[in-house]
Design an enzyme around this catalytic site. Structure first.
Site, PDB file in Angstrom:
ATOM      1  N   SER A  54     -11.306  -4.293   6.183  1.00 42.31           N
ATOM      2  CA  SER A  54     -10.395  -5.109   6.988  1.00 42.31           C
ATOM      3  C   SER A  54      -9.166  -4.299   7.355  1.00 42.31           C
ATOM      4  O   SER A  54      -8.755  -3.389   6.628  1.00 42.31           O
ATOM      5  CB  SER A  54      -9.947  -6.341   6.198  1.00 42.31           C
ATOM      6  OG  SER A  54      -9.029  -5.960   5.171  1.00 42.31           O
ATOM      7  N   ASP A  55      -8.578  -4.614   8.513  1.00 44.01           N
ATOM      8  CA  ASP A  55      -7.216  -4.149   8.722  1.00 44.01           C
ATOM      9  C   ASP A  55      -6.370  -4.829   7.654  1.00 44.01           C
ATOM     10  O   ASP A  55      -6.750  -5.868   7.100  1.00 44.01           O
ATOM     11  CB  ASP A  55      -6.737  -4.500  10.132  1.00 44.01           C
ATOM     12  CG  ASP A  55      -5.584  -3.620  10.590  1.00 44.01           C
ATOM     13  OD1 ASP A  55      -4.957  -2.956   9.734  1.00 44.01           O
ATOM     14  OD2 ASP A  55      -5.301  -3.591  11.798  1.00 44.01           O
ATOM     15  N   TRP A  56      -5.220  -4.248   7.360  1.00 39.84           N
ATOM     16  CA  TRP A  56      -4.420  -4.712   6.230  1.00 39.84           C
ATOM     17  C   TRP A  56      -3.910  -6.131   6.496  1.00 39.84           C
ATOM     18  O   TRP A  56      -3.054  -6.363   7.333  1.00 39.84           O
ATOM     19  CB  TRP A  56      -3.281  -3.739   5.996  1.00 39.84           C
ATOM     20  CG  TRP A  56      -3.591  -2.645   5.015  1.00 39.84           C
ATOM     21  CD1 TRP A  56      -2.854  -2.318   3.912  1.00 39.84           C
ATOM     22  CD2 TRP A  56      -4.693  -1.735   5.026  1.00 39.84           C
ATOM     23  NE1 TRP A  56      -3.443  -1.262   3.239  1.00 39.84           N
ATOM     24  CE2 TRP A  56      -4.570  -0.890   3.899  1.00 39.84           C
ATOM     25  CE3 TRP A  56      -5.796  -1.555   5.866  1.00 39.84           C
ATOM     26  CZ2 TRP A  56      -5.494   0.111   3.595  1.00 39.84           C
ATOM     27  CZ3 TRP A  56      -6.720  -0.561   5.576  1.00 39.84           C
ATOM     28  CH2 TRP A  56      -6.564   0.259   4.451  1.00 39.84           C
TER      29      TRP A  56
END
Length: 743
Positions: free
Chosen positions: A225-227
């Site tokens: 995931s993106d953060w």
């Protein structure tokens, strides 16, 4: 390699979440080491302490290479591969396992706040450069994390916005760069984006992360995931997301354990995610050998990339390159001593050194060099500063005026509101050009700016974009002809924001942004609508001249959609230089609307004066295809193959004919009269239907040409209803049964 079968349910649940902000969970007694993931696409940003994803905290010194907005203009995959290898060496020394890059999203609008991190408005160019970057990085055992998957082209409301677009637009514009890097380079990881796609979060999108990415394209790594992009970790795991970053504390693992225990999550799904993560990290470690590097060597690579990516937009009268000897050079603008060389946000790098443009220019020449700040970064008016600059310009032989966008204008986290240069800079240009018309404008910026008020006042315009820590010395070398401006535009420069294809749909509202321009982004829009632009996609001048001769477009077998384009390129000037051969394909008569031309192949060549070479560029079936109801579709008929210096400077054209099998669209109860006429077997069934109706009162309309033309778009059910009132659907179902028997 660790054996996942030895792990407890609780241990497996921990492994699909970050241990902290930058590392994965390690379980020493089970042989699972921790791995470090860190930013970023144009330089290592390993934070010394603290946790943030916006580049606020200090990071270890690392080479700040040119950003993707710059390197996209290189059109040079070999150079990008070298950059990837250099990044990998720095990662290895800092014990970084996965570098978060490259960014290959499409530049839908010049206003995109993160445009400086992306290569191009064209998916072929972005995909080729991204694949090369990944190959260089991963060859040394450091994993790439290609991002942001997918349809992520704005920062406004980026964590909630739903990008609404049809599948054809996704397949032809926003997915192909990702598809290309997966098939050519197999990145270790793919990073899912924050946004929704047609209402479904990217982190929970099974169609995107599993059906397309893995089942269709054959992706073998893991999805991260993106953060902060994961909202429902159980739904995300089911969709195909493997690793949620950063750490969620105990909450995330506990949720996954509970879901397995209550039966709402199959433990096999969790096992698969864990296996992917462990496999990728084990493969990376297995390929590693001893690596060392010299910071000075990487600085030189950064300089070479900056020069090869710089775009000479205009050079009236051959003002550039400047002579080594002569009168005074006035270098104006605060960028001369405080260069803008990278963007802000998660990709912000702490450079190992920084070349000051003014000092580099003075060092590169024996001519007198004077400097005046000329204007203020904050945009405030300062008549005293301007007066000194105008006096310096009036007394100089030539002026190098450095313009661009200040740091505060471009960053991850927000989009720009306009594409104009600050008014104080435009006023400075007007005053300076009035004092001395021999003006070289040097631009520093990460996204396209309007040059409407620049082009007519400066005979030479050199676009350095965000050129990295060695941009100052690269600029000096270009100004004096010690290096060539080797770049070609990776995106169109329009005159005004109102001319851009996404203008009326940007940035959306009420948590939705509609891609109303569909496949017509960038040059696809400008060329198809024949709209005047400041500088077209692919444009860039050189210090030498080139001739292009199309030797032919070879089609070995017209029944197969494949061709080879052969072009002879000759350096007809007196200096060594590089050129980019660009091949575009158009389909003038198609079953759907298509752009007038699309980039389908390119190659950069470097030639000595008088030297010639023959370039062969392959076109596969995708070069001729569009995404239709039957998937990728190549129609039989004529295609136009063009060789250009840009999308607007076409130097040679050849038409070819492909005799591929026609696409047969399946008929159903919804098909219209025209569909039945076009179907090879359906037409026979339709003929029998007409004969059977011959005795009816409405039979005449089937024989009347004008009426038949009107009925082409009419559902067959309604046509049949006119012939046999109330029995239309029954009649068509009978026709479909006859069709099945004949097939």
């Amino acid at each position: 390699m660790p054996d996942p079968t030895t792990l407890t349910l609780e241990e497996k649940a921990r492994l699909v979440f970050g241990a902290d902000f930058w590392t994965t969970v390690g379980i020493e007694d089970k042989g699972v080491p921790s791995a470090m993931l860190t930013d970023g696409p144009h330089g290592l940003r390993k934070q010394m302490a603290g946790s943030d994803h916006l580049g606020i905290n200090a990071s270890v010194p690392a080479t700040a290479f040119p950003t993707a907005a710059t390197t996209g203009s290189s059109w040079n995959p070999a150079l990008l591969e070298r950059m990837g290898a250099a990044l990998a060496a720095e990662c290895r020394v800092q014990e970084v396992d996965v570098l978060l890059g490259p960014g290959i999203n499409m530049k839908r609008s010049p206003l995109g706040g993160r445009n400086f991190e992306y290569f191009s408005e064209d998916p072929l160019l972005a995909g080729e450069l991204g694949a090369a970057w990944i190959n260089g990085l991963q060859a040394l055992g450091v994993g790439a994390s290609v991002k942001h998957f997918a349809a992520n082209s704005q920062e406004t409301d980026r964590m909630r916005i739903s990008a609404e677009l049809d599948e054809r637009t996704l397949r032809e514009i926003y997915l192909p760069a990702f598809e290309r890097v997966v098939k050519k380079s197999q990145p270790a990881t793919v990073m899912c984006s924050y946004n929704r796609i047609n209402g479904v979060r990217a982190s929970e999108n099974h169609w995107l992360l599993t059906e397309v990415l893995r089942d269709e394209w054959g992706f073998e790594g893991y999805v991260v995931s993106d953060w902060g992009a994961t909202w429902d970790p159980v739904a995300a795991l089911k969709a195909g997301l493997d690793l949620t970053m950063p750490s969620t504390g105990e909450a995330g693992p506990a949720t996954v354990v509970a879901a397995v225990k209550d039966g709402s999550l199959d433990e096999a799904v969790l096992d698969q995610a864990v296996q992917r993560i462990l496999d990728v990290h084990a493969r990376l470690r297995a390929t590693r050998t001893e690596v060392t590097f010299a910071a000075s060597a990487h600085h030189e690579i950064a300089r070479e990339i900056a020069a090869d990516s710089a775009v000479l937009l205009k050079n009236d009268g051959g003002l550039l390159p400047l002579a080594q000897d002569g009168g005074t050079i006035a270098v104006l603008g605060p960028f001369a001593t405080a260069p803008r060389y990278q963007g802000a946000g998660s990709s912000h790098v702490n450079p190992t050194r920084l070349d000051e443009p003014l000092a580099a220019i003075a060092e590169a020449t024996g001519r007198d060099v004077v400097h005046a700040p000329a204007y203020r970064f904050d945009g405030g008016k300062d008549d005293a500063l301007l007066g000194v600059a105008v006096d310096a310009a009036a007394q100089a032989d030539v002026v190098v005026l450095m313009l661009g966008l200040p740091d505060a204008v471009e960053s991850e986290g927000w989009d720009r509101e306009h594409m104009d240069l600050p008014q104080v800079q435009l006023d400075t240009l007007s005053a300076v050009a009035a004092a001395n018309p021999r003006v070289v404008v040097v631009l520093s910026h990460g996204a396209v700016v309007s040059l409407e008020h620049v082009v007519g006042k400066a005979p030479a315009i050199l676009d350095m974009w965000l050129a990295g820590q060695a941009g100052g010395s690269a600029l000096a070398q270009i100004l004096f002809g010690l290096a060539e401006p080797g770049g070609r535009l990776a995106e169109t420069v329009p005159w005004r924001l109102e001319h851009t294809p996404a203008y009326v749909n940007w940035p959306g509202g009420d948590k939705v942004v509609r891609h109303g321009e569909r496949v017509y982004i960038g040059y696809r829009w400008y060329d198809t609508t024949d709209r005047d632009v400041a500088f077209p996609f692919g444009h860039g001048l050189s210090y030498t001249t080139f001739a292009h001769e199309l030797l032919g477009v070879d089609v070995p077998d017209p029944t197969i959609a494949a061709a080879t384009v052969r072009v002879r390129v000759t350096n007809t000037g007196e200096r060594a230089g590089s050129d980019v051969v660009q091949v575009y394909v158009g389909d003038p008569v198609a079953g759907v609307d298509r752009p007038v031309r699309e980039l389908r192949a390119f190659q950069k060549v470097a030639l000595a004066p008088g030297e010639a070479t023959v370039v062969e560029l392959a076109l596969d079936d995708r070069a001729f295809a569009y995404w239709g109801t039957q998937g990728w579709t190549v129609e039989p008929g004529e295609y136009v193959v063009e060789v250009g210096r840009s999308s607007r400077d076409i130097v040679a054209t050849q038409s070819i004919v492909l005799d591929v099998p026609p696409v047969v669209v399946p008929l159903d109860v919804d098909s219209n009269f025209g569909d039945w006429l076009a179907h090879p077997i359906g037409a026979r069934v339709l003929e029998e239907f007409g004969k059977a109706a011959a005795a009816g009162d409405s039979a005449g309309m089937l024989a009347d040409e004008e009426m038949a033309g009107m009925m082409l778009q009419m559902p067959m059910v309604k046509v049949a209803d006119f012939v046999a009132p109330g029995r239309g659907e029954q009649t068509v179902r009978g026709m479909l049964e006859a069709l099945e028997r004949l097939a």
